[in-house]
Every structure is written in C-alpha cells, then in structure tokens.
Write an enzyme that holds these catalytic residues in place. Sequence first.
Site, PDB file in Angstrom:
ATOM      1  CG  HIS A 248      -6.880  53.604  10.965  1.00  0.00           C
ATOM      2  ND1 HIS A 248      -6.715  54.926  11.320  1.00  0.00           N
ATOM      3  CD2 HIS A 248      -8.144  53.162  11.270  1.00  0.00           C
ATOM      4  CE1 HIS A 248      -7.776  55.035  11.825  1.00  0.00           C
ATOM      5  NE2 HIS A 248      -8.710  54.363  11.698  1.00  0.00           N
ATOM      6  CD  GLU A 324     -15.276  52.052  12.325  1.00  0.00           C
ATOM      7  OE1 GLU A 324     -16.071  50.898  12.461  1.00  0.00           O
ATOM      8  OE2 GLU A 324     -14.339  52.622  12.971  1.00  0.00           O
TER       9      GLU A 324
END
Length: 445
Positions: A248, A324
């Site tokens: 990202h 994550e």
Amino acid sequence: MREFIVEADGGSRGNPGPAGYGSVVIDAATGETLAERAEFIGVATNNVAEYRGLLAGLRAARELDPAATVRVRMDSKLVVEQMSGRWKIKHPDMKPLAAEAARILPAGQVSYEWIPRERNKHADRLANEAMDAGKRGEQWDAGASRAALDAAGPGSAGSRALPEPSGPPGDATAGAAKAREALARARDTEDTAATAAAESTTGAGEADARAARTLAAAPPTSPETRPSVGWASAPDLGAPATFVLLRHGETPLTPQKRFSGRGGSDPSLSAVGREQAERVAAALARRGTVQHILASPLARTRETAGAVAARLGLEVVVEEGLIETDFGAWEGLTFGEVRERHPEDLNRWLADPEAEPTGGGESFAATAARISATRDKLTAAYAGRTVLLVTHVTPIKTLVRLALGAPPESLFRMELSAASLSAVAYYADGNASVRLFNDTSHLRP
C-alpha cells in the site's frame, strides 16, 4: 517407521460412464512397488472413481504395515484438497467415500500431495486397464498388467528411488528438489541416447557416426520425454498463477517508521500515499496484465486497491488472509521506542520466529502459516491468472521468503518500499519463481 507412497487415480468414460480405478503402493525409501490395485466399478463419475482408487491404495498400505506413514499423491486437485480439509465436501456421493478414507488410517499417519497427471502414470494406466477389462466383460487381472512397464521411462527407476518432496505449492525446498529430480531424469535420457548412438555406429563410417552423435545430443522432442525444467513453464504445466504484490501507499505512520499492523489505528493513506496509489495504478494500466484485484481488509490497502481498480475497471475483493501482522503493544511505536520500553521482548522477537510481540501479537511463524494457507487457496482459485494482491510489508516479504526457501531471519534483510511492486509465479508442479522485487520505478518523476 516405514513410509509408503500411495499413488491413486480413477477415470470414467462418459462421466458418468464405465469407470475404474488404479492404485499403487511404493516403498518411499527404495522406490520399490509393493502392491497394485485396480478394479472396474461399473457406471460412476470421475471423482467417485478417484475416491475409490484412494480407498484401495490406503487399504493396501494398511495391509502391508498399519503403523507406516503414508504419503498420498494424486492428480485430482479435488480429492487432495478435500482430504486435506481445505475444501468442503458437498456432493452426496463423495461424502461417505471421504469419511471412509479418513477412517482407514489415523489422520496423523497420512498426508496428501497434488501431482501433475504425467507423474501419476502408473495409477492412471492401472485405471485404464481396469476400464478396458470392464469393456470386455472381465475384471482386471494383476498377472496380465503392464501398467508398471508402460509407466516407466528413461530414468524412472532412479527418480522413484528418490521420493518426491511434499511441500505445498510455492514451497521452494520442494520445488528445487523436483527440479533436481527432473534434471537427473534428463541426464539419464541423454546417457541412454548416447549409449545407443555409440552402439549403432560400431563399424559404420565417420559420417554416420557424426550423425548418430548429433542425434544423441539433440534435445528430446517428444512431450513424454521432454524434461520440464528451464526458466519457463513446461507446456503440460499450463500458465502459472502470477501474483503481483503491491504494498500500500504511505500513511502518516510510514515515514516515521512506526509499527502499523492489524491491531493498530488502521490509518488511511496520506496525501503522498494517494499520489503513490495513482502512479502505481497508471503503471499497471500501461502493463495491462492484471485480471483480478484482491486486497487486505485494512483501510490503506483497500484505498490503494481502489485507485488501481478504478483505472483498470476491475472489482476489489477483500481477502482476510492478506492482513498485516498484529504487533500487539508495539502498534504505533517506533523501533527505538520498543527497544526502550520492551527490550527483552524485542530481542526474543528478533531471534525467534515463534516469539510474539509484547501483549500477545502475532509471531512471524503464525503469520507464515496464515500466509501459506492463503497462498495455497489463491493459487488453486486463480490458476493461470494474473492477480494483484494489495497487502503489507510482512505478507509480501513472507511470500517472497517462502518462494525462495529463505530462512525466517531473511525478513529483516529485505527492503520493501511503500507502493512498491513485486511478483511471484506459482506453477502446477509446486515450483515458484520470484520475478520482481521492490520495484519503485513507477514512482519516479
């Protein structure tokens, strides 16, 4: 403790139609064939026949040694995934067969591995012999079987004596071992050809001898003998599942190098991060190869994926397995702050992949198990497709580490920039190829 390899297959000429199965039990240490089973079972589907082959192979293994560990190898993705517990069994004809297979030996003694069809020739030929016998109104005759001979090829004895690795798709250790085995088979083929050429030139003229040597040195052209090694997929493996891995864009925490995992504040992209997302979207649009987009459920990945999806005209599918790592009490802290507040926990975490961050976060070992399961699910679902996975530092590094067969500490030796692109291709034989890592060329002015 002994180890057996069970290779099983089944077929139906009509699906449903006249069906049969074949199974072979192999000594994993020596490569010796210990038992063969085959039977014509009347009218049935391919999947039912494959399950019947599995049942016969497991029973034969139990008869030989009920305490042995058994590695089942089949070219049926359905049976392997269902018996491994990764896919649900919905069809009413297969539920009782799967339950029966699970009862033959204790679960801890049996593992399942998918192999390409060409690696399952012995069981496939047994199944076809059984179906041929059924067509004649007979049952399969073990004494008349040629399945083992027909399945054997140059180098087959040598390759079987070295049992295949059982790693999951994309596991570099398993893939490298398979590549070494394929190279050994190729060398055996070349040696056989060279010997034949030398024998055929005895007493012949020099021109004939040169021609024979040239033929012996030429690469094999038959699909049956062509070794499946090299930098690209062999024709019978088909196109790989290619995962383009996008980290990202920046959040307000990124330039400060603060821990930002699944248990933190879930920040959105910063202005810089949004610009990075637009730049990578433009770059991917120019390449034009992405067919699907999957994203971690966190805000920063969904926002990055949304920018790409808008440019490519694709939908974003949220995949929980791409999230994550949970950094526990370290969320929002810098590395220096963690070292100051939790020095012992940090040292353990740096030294041991099983260690969790302070406060019960997720260890690297747990992350790797989660990412491995997600990878296996996605490679099965997107075989032959190019998929953009918009995710985070740890999942991307873990996918690359597993593909390379690198140790856990290699995670600390990779630099992965915000909005960078990496890529890994996964082939049907279990091999993985890292094609790109931390490319940020699209972010340059």
